[in-house]
Design an enzyme around this catalytic site. Sequence first.
Site, PDB file in Angstrom:
ATOM      1  CB  ALA A  65       5.190  12.638   7.237  1.00  0.00           C
TER       2      ALA A  65
ATOM      3  CG  ASP B 245       7.837  11.328  10.812  1.00  0.00           C
ATOM      4  OD1 ASP B 245       7.556  10.610  11.972  1.00  0.00           O
ATOM      5  OD2 ASP B 245       7.417  12.499  10.623  1.00  0.00           O
TER       6      ASP B 245
ATOM      7  NE  ARG C 172       1.681  16.528  14.688  1.00  0.00           N
ATOM      8  CZ  ARG C 172       0.954  15.971  14.060  1.00  0.00           C
ATOM      9  NH1 ARG C 172      -0.411  16.345  13.837  1.00  0.00           N
ATOM     10  NH2 ARG C 172       1.249  14.665  14.059  1.00  0.00           N
TER      11      ARG C 172
HETATM   12  O1  MRU Z   1       6.617  15.552  15.511  1.00  0.00           O
HETATM   13  P1  MRU Z   1       5.435  15.297  14.480  1.00  0.00           P
HETATM   14  O2  MRU Z   1       4.252  15.404  15.481  1.00  0.00           O
HETATM   15  O3  MRU Z   1       5.232  16.144  13.264  1.00  0.00           O
HETATM   16  O4  MRU Z   1       5.560  13.684  14.468  1.00  0.00           O
HETATM   17  C1  MRU Z   1       4.777  13.084  13.706  1.00  0.00           C
HETATM   18  C2  MRU Z   1       4.813  11.737  13.497  1.00  0.00           C
HETATM   19  O5  MRU Z   1       5.647  11.010  14.002  1.00  0.00           O
HETATM   20  C3  MRU Z   1       3.788  10.941  12.560  1.00  0.00           C
HETATM   21  O6  MRU Z   1       3.465   9.551  13.192  1.00  0.00           O
HETATM   22  C4  MRU Z   1       4.108  10.759  11.270  1.00  0.00           C
HETATM   23  O7  MRU Z   1       4.493  11.914  10.847  1.00  0.00           O
HETATM   24  C5  MRU Z   1       3.179  10.361  10.290  1.00  0.00           C
HETATM   25  S1  MRU Z   1       1.567  11.413  10.130  1.00  0.00           S
HETATM   26  C6  MRU Z   1       0.712  10.735   9.235  1.00  0.00           C
END
Ligand code: MRU
Length: 367
Positions: A72, A260, A70
């Site tokens: 981005a 994201d 998980r």
């Molecule tokens: O649901 P997730 O854990 O994938 O959500 C991740 C986030 O919201 C992060 O802040 C985002 O992906 C940036 S990671 C560098």
Amino acid sequence: MGIHVDPVRDDAVRSPASDHSGAPATVQPVTWTGTGIRLLDQTRLPEDVVYLDVTEVDQVVDAISRLVVRGAPALGAVGAYGVALAARQAQRDGWSPEEFERATERIRAARPTAVALSLGVREAGRHLDAGVAAVVAAADQLTIQDAQRNREIARHGADWIGGRLSERLGRGPLRVLTHCNTGSLAAAGVGTALGIIRELHARGWVDLVHVDETRPLLQGSRLTAWELSAAGIPHVVQVDGAAAGTILRGEVDLAVVGADRIAANGDVANKVGTVGVALACAYAGIPFIVAASHDTIDPDTATGADIPIEQRDPDEVLSFRGARVAPARSGAHNPAFDVTPAALVDALVTERGVTEPADRRRPVPTT
Ligand code: MRU
């Protein structure tokens, strides 16, 4: 703490760590093994450091959906390597072009909010004519690029903070708040927002990091706190509901989060709970900073209202660690992300530098 590889999701393969402090300084959440993708299973941190080897498209889709991988940038990498796996499976099983197309579309659609997943699938797909090895090389390149971008983001972010908060820094190190996990578990290098926090710490500018636990899947308390422990950065975990009060009591000097997807008008989608942090920062008059690679700005998405927000299984809210906590008849609203209006973002840090979207005179560049 031992590190194990779990090729078949065997629950017997575990490495318990009672104090959860055995995390390495940085980790690689996604690597190509030559025959498949090795994923650090983030559903099992911090108790167990277990790697999962995936070799089939179904397994990639399942791992993305369950948040084994998980964040981005890591989703971008797994999307790109996933195309390589699909191409190999297509050769092996004699898939038609339509079957191949359906397989890569399933990977792309496994999580809709982070634009990086689509970009990873699309970039890898451009190399298909040159064969599987070329697709893998393209995915490797994305990973190398991401690590370089992480370093630039960390430097630009810390420089901007040093300038904006120079007077405050004169009185001592800063109290920082962050939400979700944006570190090396989510990227190829030091991460985005957490990369900036690491850089601030390296400069001696961090007093304490307030880590929002990040309901419902606890990316803050399970993952960010694990990374900060390993890096020796002082931190406290707080429930998400504490964030606004902590900020308004003057216990925080700045907040820094990841993204994201950023719409062309600068609106930011990030983990649910982020917009509340931004509102509190605006009220308190402290900087709210977003850190992300430049390609997180999606020119095809005009405003935050156009960003697809992933809705997840109600059970993630209604149950805790497998046990139901809400009454049997209760339903759940479980958006994984929310949108922060550009007007609340004091600084957007990318590998190219810093823009100040809250300042209406400087629109976010999309090219
Ligand atoms: O649901 P997730 O854990 O994938 O959500 C991740 C986030 O919201 C992060 O802040 C985002 O992906 C940036 S990671 C560098």
